[in-house]
Motif scaffolding. Sequence first.
Motif, PDB file in Angstrom:
ATOM      1  N   ARG A  67       0.833  -1.204   0.000  1.00  0.00           N
ATOM      2  CA  ARG A  67       0.000   0.000   0.000  1.00  0.00           C
ATOM      3  C   ARG A  67       0.871   1.260   0.000  1.00  0.00           C
ATOM      4  N   LEU A 101      -6.691   6.197  -0.830  1.00  0.00           N
ATOM      5  CA  LEU A 101      -5.661   5.163  -0.671  1.00  0.00           C
ATOM      6  C   LEU A 101      -5.237   4.934   0.779  1.00  0.00           C
ATOM      7  N   GLN A 107      -8.756  -2.825  -1.021  1.00  0.00           N
ATOM      8  CA  GLN A 107      -8.203  -2.252  -2.247  1.00  0.00           C
ATOM      9  C   GLN A 107      -7.834  -3.367  -3.220  1.00  0.00           C
ATOM     10  N   CYS A 181     -10.392   1.494  -4.727  1.00  0.00           N
ATOM     11  CA  CYS A 181     -10.534   1.650  -3.285  1.00  0.00           C
ATOM     12  C   CYS A 181     -11.986   1.335  -2.949  1.00  0.00           C
TER      13      CYS A 181
END
Lengths: 203, 203
Positions: A67, A101, A107, A181
């Motif tokens: 991430r 994010l 995700q 997302c």
Amino acid sequence: MPGGTFDDTFRAELEELIRWRRDVRRFRKDEVDPVLIEHLLEVADHAPSVGLSQPWRFVAVTGEMERAAIIESYERCNKQALQGYEGSDADLYATLKLEGLREAPVQFAVFCDEATAKGKRLGSRTMPETLRYSVVTAVHTFWLTARAAGLGVGWVSILEPEAVKEALAVPQDWTLVAYLCVGYPQEEHTDPELERAGWEKRE
Amino acid sequence: MPGGTFDDTFRAELEELIRWRRDVRRFRKDEVDPVLIEHLLEVADHAPSVGLSQPWRFVAVTGEMERAAIIESYERCNKQALQGYEGSDADLYATLKLEGLREAPVQFAVFCDEATAKGKRLGSRTMPETLRYSVVTAVHTFWLTARAAGLGVGWVSILEPEAVKEALAVPQDWTLVAYLCVGYPQEEHTDPELERAGWEKRE
């Protein structure tokens, strides 16, 4: 209704869904039931695909380092994008929240498996991009069914496809189509038309 | 339901719609109410688009010469595609009806306006293909709402994009994304899973 026929009530609600669907950027951190996510992915498998190739690959992005790499790619791209605007456009662009994010609990990087043998390239020889377009319909299917379940989805395109591929160590012949997302949205939308205006009103 | 929320009944029907949607190749020649078509296009305008660019352009293909040019392009491409298969695959491919170009009463060439200023390229600088992906979501929206209204849609990809552009005299900076055949379907689908197997079963 007999199988495969739909009445006016359903059609009116379907249109409502289409008008209410948003690109969500503000998410609550509340977890989403993985059973729900699995179900939405299974339904998305029924999206149209050229030659029934089903070339989509939904890769869950869960690790901290993965991430972080996605966020870094976004920051690099967004900085470059900002440099493409001047004056009041640039000022406004810099204030926009374009992605969730850091907050979205779920995700996915959604790829196209360009090398898939499924479907034996039926329909995709003259227009090979239709493989990627098929992936888009799966993403859109997921987006609509997620929204119907009260989940928000945001498609982040301000990313370097190669950096995302590398961060997720996917096969070389996969192409990044979309980064999603997913989560419960923070924003309340009282008027589907009004709140879309924002950026557009400046034209 | 309050605006923007959807109950289990709707969600179950939405899934049914997704599972029943087909790529239709056999159409009845019955005309379709143009008011219905206009409505479906208006709803499709609410599909997602990068930077709210709405870059889709649905061009109705109605003239005999235009339709003849499309069919010729298809025949050229399909002949080439057939040459890509051998033995029993080739035999089967030659029997497949892959398009309703001669029968479908309504046909659209759907383009991406690559030069649109709408949205000021927000979100599409790093991944410009997202403009075309946006067009795909509009096509998919049209496909689903059409199916809910009892109309069949077939996406024909076995075409030469440049030949289609030329036949329809569209601006040079438009890219062909999809060609759609629309009308009331001839085939009856009693089992959504079974009849999809066809080509796939051969793997």
